[in-house]
Design a protein around this motif. Structure first.
Motif, mmCIF file in Angstrom:
data_model
loop_
_atom_site.group_PDB
_atom_site.id
_atom_site.type_symbol
_atom_site.label_atom_id
_atom_site.label_comp_id
_atom_site.label_asym_id
_atom_site.label_seq_id
_atom_site.Cartn_x
_atom_site.Cartn_y
_atom_site.Cartn_z
ATOM 1 N N ALA A 103 0.842 -1.189 0.000
ATOM 2 C CA ALA A 103 0.000 0.000 0.000
ATOM 3 C C ALA A 103 0.881 1.244 0.000
ATOM 4 O O ALA A 103 1.771 1.386 0.840
ATOM 5 C CB ALA A 103 -0.925 -0.001 1.208
ATOM 6 N N ARG A 105 0.953 5.770 -1.017
ATOM 7 C CA ARG A 105 0.069 6.938 -1.081
ATOM 8 C C ARG A 105 -0.615 7.047 -2.438
ATOM 9 O O ARG A 105 -1.549 7.829 -2.603
ATOM 10 C CB ARG A 105 0.868 8.213 -0.798
ATOM 11 N N GLY A 107 -1.928 4.331 -3.842
ATOM 12 C CA GLY A 107 -2.774 3.150 -3.915
ATOM 13 C C GLY A 107 -1.954 1.877 -3.784
ATOM 14 O O GLY A 107 -0.747 1.912 -3.507
ATOM 15 N N ARG A 109 0.248 -1.041 -4.854
ATOM 16 C CA ARG A 109 1.184 -1.300 -5.940
ATOM 17 C C ARG A 109 1.743 -2.705 -5.799
ATOM 18 O O ARG A 109 2.026 -3.159 -4.691
ATOM 19 C CB ARG A 109 2.338 -0.284 -5.907
#
Length: 229
Positions: A103, A105, A107, A109
């Motif tokens: 997680a 900033r 979303g 990845r």
């Protein structure tokens, strides 16, 4: 970063801890200006860091090395991996190629866990074939958890020592592995882990300067650990 503190660390507690471990200002009312790291504390940390490396060499132990700052610190860790391997230690590379969902900033990845010269890092799929410099910046403890789980599921060889930074050190230490690493003044989690006995050694230093600036530190650690070629 993977540390679950036992104590209730308030702002003043953290400022006092960082002043003690790094040499930054202990005044909680100071809110601007440059941080300062005491070089004597850095040297003391490097001495303790080298001592733990020497101890694992003496028992020919296995090590796991990983970084969340590969663009800056990969060379430092790769030199340690080379020296440890030459000294007879097993440099572990579990879970190579495994997917890691982190997680951010931006979303969720998906990265791939990979190893460069024995040093674990994560990178976005496809970056290796594109020729770009490998490695993504992450503080997540998920990569080391996945690597340690894979090591336990494989041939049973687990590391006697985990070396690295950020989530690699905190995540391993929280799971009960001896972990040593590097940390800047904006990463108090590692110093909290050290204060609570979860992390063995933390070296305070700037972790975002040019890679070549770490070469004197590499030579110093290898000399102190009696691993110089």
């Amino acid at each position: 970063m993977g540390i679950d503190p036992c104590a209730d660390w308030g702002q003043r507690d953290l400022v006092a801890l960082m002043a003690d471990r790094c040499g930054v200002s202990g005044d909680p009312m100071r809110v601007d200006g440059h941080d300062v790291i005491d070089p004597e504390r850095t040297l003391a940390g490097l001495d303790a860091f080298a001592g733990r490396i020497r101890a694992v060499v003496e028992c020919r132990g296995a090590v796991l090395i990983g970084t969340g700052h590969p663009h800056r610190l990969l060379g430092f860790y790769a030199a340690l991996a080379d020296a440890l391997s030459a000294a007879g230690c097993a440099v572990l590379t579990p879970a190579q190629g495994r997917c890691v969902d982190i997680a951010t900033r931006f979303g969720l990845r998906t990265y791939n866990l990979d190893y460069v010269r024995g040093v674990a890092l994560v990178r976005e799929p496809g970056t290796e074939s594109s020729g770009r410099e490998p490695g993504a910046h992450t503080h997540s403890p998920l990569p080391v958890r996945i690597a340690l789980a894979a090591a336990a599921e494989g041939d049973g060889r687990l590391p006697e020592l985990v070396i690295g930074d950020h989530g690699w050190v905190c995540g391993a230490g929280q799971l009960g592995f001896e972990a040593i690493g590097l940390a800047d003044t904006d990463d108090p989690a590692l110093f909290v882990g050290e204060a609570e006995g979860v992390v063995s050694v933390v070296v305070p230093l700037d972790d975002a300067v040019r890679s070549v600036y770490y070469r004197p530190l590499t030579r110093y650690v290898l000399n102190r650990a009696c691993l110089s070629q």
